[in-house]
Enzyme design. Sequence first.
Site: not given
Length: 713
Positions: A56, A60, A105, A135, A137, A139, A197, A249, A341, A435, A438, A453, A458
């Site tokens: 690193d 740098d 989708s 593959e 999925k 998130d 993604e 992908y 899923k 409530c 209040c 309410c 309030c």
Amino acid sequence: MSAPAAKPADQGSLFGLQDLPTPTRAEATSRIDELRRELEHHSYLYYAKDAPSISDAAYDSLMRELITLETEYPDLITPNSPTQRVGTTPDSQFASVEHAAKMYSLDNAMDLGELDAWMQRTTDALGHEPRFIAELKIDGSSIALTYRHGELIRAATRGDGRVGEDVTANIRTVRDVPLRLRSGLLASQAEIEVRGEVYLPKASFERINEAQEVASKPTFANPRNAAAGSLRQKDPAVTASRDLATFMYARSGDGEALAFETLATQHDFLATLTEAGFHVNPDVKICGSPVEVRAFCEKALTDRFDLPYEIDGVVVKVDDFAAQAVLGSTMRAPRWAIAYKFPPEEKTTVLRDIVVQVGRTGVLTPVAEFDPVTVAGSTIARATLHNAGEVRRKGVLIGDTIIVRKAGDVIPEVVGPVEGLRTGAERVFEMPATCPSCGAEVFHEEGEVALRCENITCPAQRFERLRHWTSRGAADIEGLGPEIITLLIEAGLVRDIADFYRLDYDDLVAVKTGRVLKDGTQQTFSPKNAAKLLEAIEGSVQAPFAKLLFGLGIRQVGARTAEDLTHRFGSIQALAAASADELSAVEGVGPVVANTIRDFFSVPANRELIDRLLACGVVLQREGGAQDLAGPGPLTGLTFVLTGALETMTRDEAGAALRALGAKTAGSVSKKTSYVVAGADAGSKYTKAVELGVPVLDEAQLQQILADPNADA
């Protein structure tokens, strides 16, 4: 790997950070090009191959040298230089981008049985069992990257699938996104769009939430929300600080837009992506049978929490591109791919209490509080129960052992009680009659499940009530935006809308803005801004009665209904005294809205607030008094529809003028419409009028009608 840098001394830097003579332009040009190629190569080894060849610190050092040279010769800086990953503010925030082909989708298989059924349908449609590719999925947030002759020119979010948002300035800060493609098939294309993604590693997610807590800011619910929010920051430097990463992908479209003769399969394409410099998930499996697909899915479900990033399933695709083309797509999703899923992870815990929260609109919501438990990668201790009916339906008692999960792996949810573990010490939950914030009486409207309410003062509803009153459609107080309102609340100067009219100059100039000056003192309101704000507040006392009535925030009383009510009832006193039957007689009100209005005026705190507004000089009456909308006028019996942009007035103003003359205004065109008034850029309503033969007026003709409504049409 840390941020970009310069060539270390032990690698023979020509232009390191030592006090050496400034290089000539020709020398700098040559060295800049060399440094960029070297940095891109090491980024490729680090991100795409997971095989860094330098430390690193060495990386740098290379980056620092490049920064030094570009500082000496700023005209040599290009948008795709590695130094530009820190990000610069784009000229226009999030312009629309049309994708090269629709971003579809995926259909979902909610269990392995549905996945088996999809694989069987696919086999039947092709007439043979295809080879599948599985593959993980990810998130995260979908992204489309466009390269022209190998150079990154645009990055866009998915949007609605056809049009997304331009986030190029932000995506340049994501370190594993190549700004220039390496040699190979993809780099040779005149223009190419690849998809994947953007995600946030779990460690980065935890770091960001810790920083949010320290800064007393809301934390992110999950890495997916954090990734999407980080990608859409106004300041690219913030995006750069979030440690986003990508997995690429997909090709653009279904293969027609990019017909590569040398690529026959999805796994070929993934290898080509890696060759071009993209970060590709190595956890991919070519499956020769449905049995192998199931085994991959079951292993992914077992391993999901050991991964350094979040996944919520497995994407299964037909590997062969020719077979994909045969299967095609529906309007929504490709037929050659499906997302298996994962089932929600469920845990048991003890329900310690059910507390009631008051939302910003006055709705009372029961919330379950239980012993903390880790579900789907994060710790939860609370979950909404929505309303009293939902508590009864789930059958939970305070003290129960309960089953909890995250709906969609995101939202905490109480599934229900484990009745076999009850001890008899559990107790039934009851919604309060007043409530919790209040103490005012709460209302349950027929046909609704929620308790509300209606107290306009309030504390739980304070900010939203204040913000609504100052908005353009209501009192329209310029300068009183959300930030200033928050400061006034925190300073204890404003609790309800009447307090705006009690502010004085000395109080305002003493309000601390939260900004620290160079001398370490807190910045306060400037005298000029304080004077301007007081002037705007004073001007709002004469705002139209209809706008002020709308600003009170009576539930179900929108701008149009407020205008109708103020025509019929010329003052706030007359409106407050009206019976439910009198209110229902006003066009567009009806019994439900009438009861809501009566509920509002039955709250003592609301009546007291109105008295204080009147005492402050706020004019809550219509100029000229009440007008019965049912009464005759020169345009009685005519119905107008307004469409397009008008030049001399807004459509709301035109509609109000027509209704004052007895006409009705409608939002859609029908055979009963008398006239359509069409301004600039009139759309479907104009087309519908022409189809039905309804007369169409321009703005000049409308002005003639308003000027002389008794003239012969």
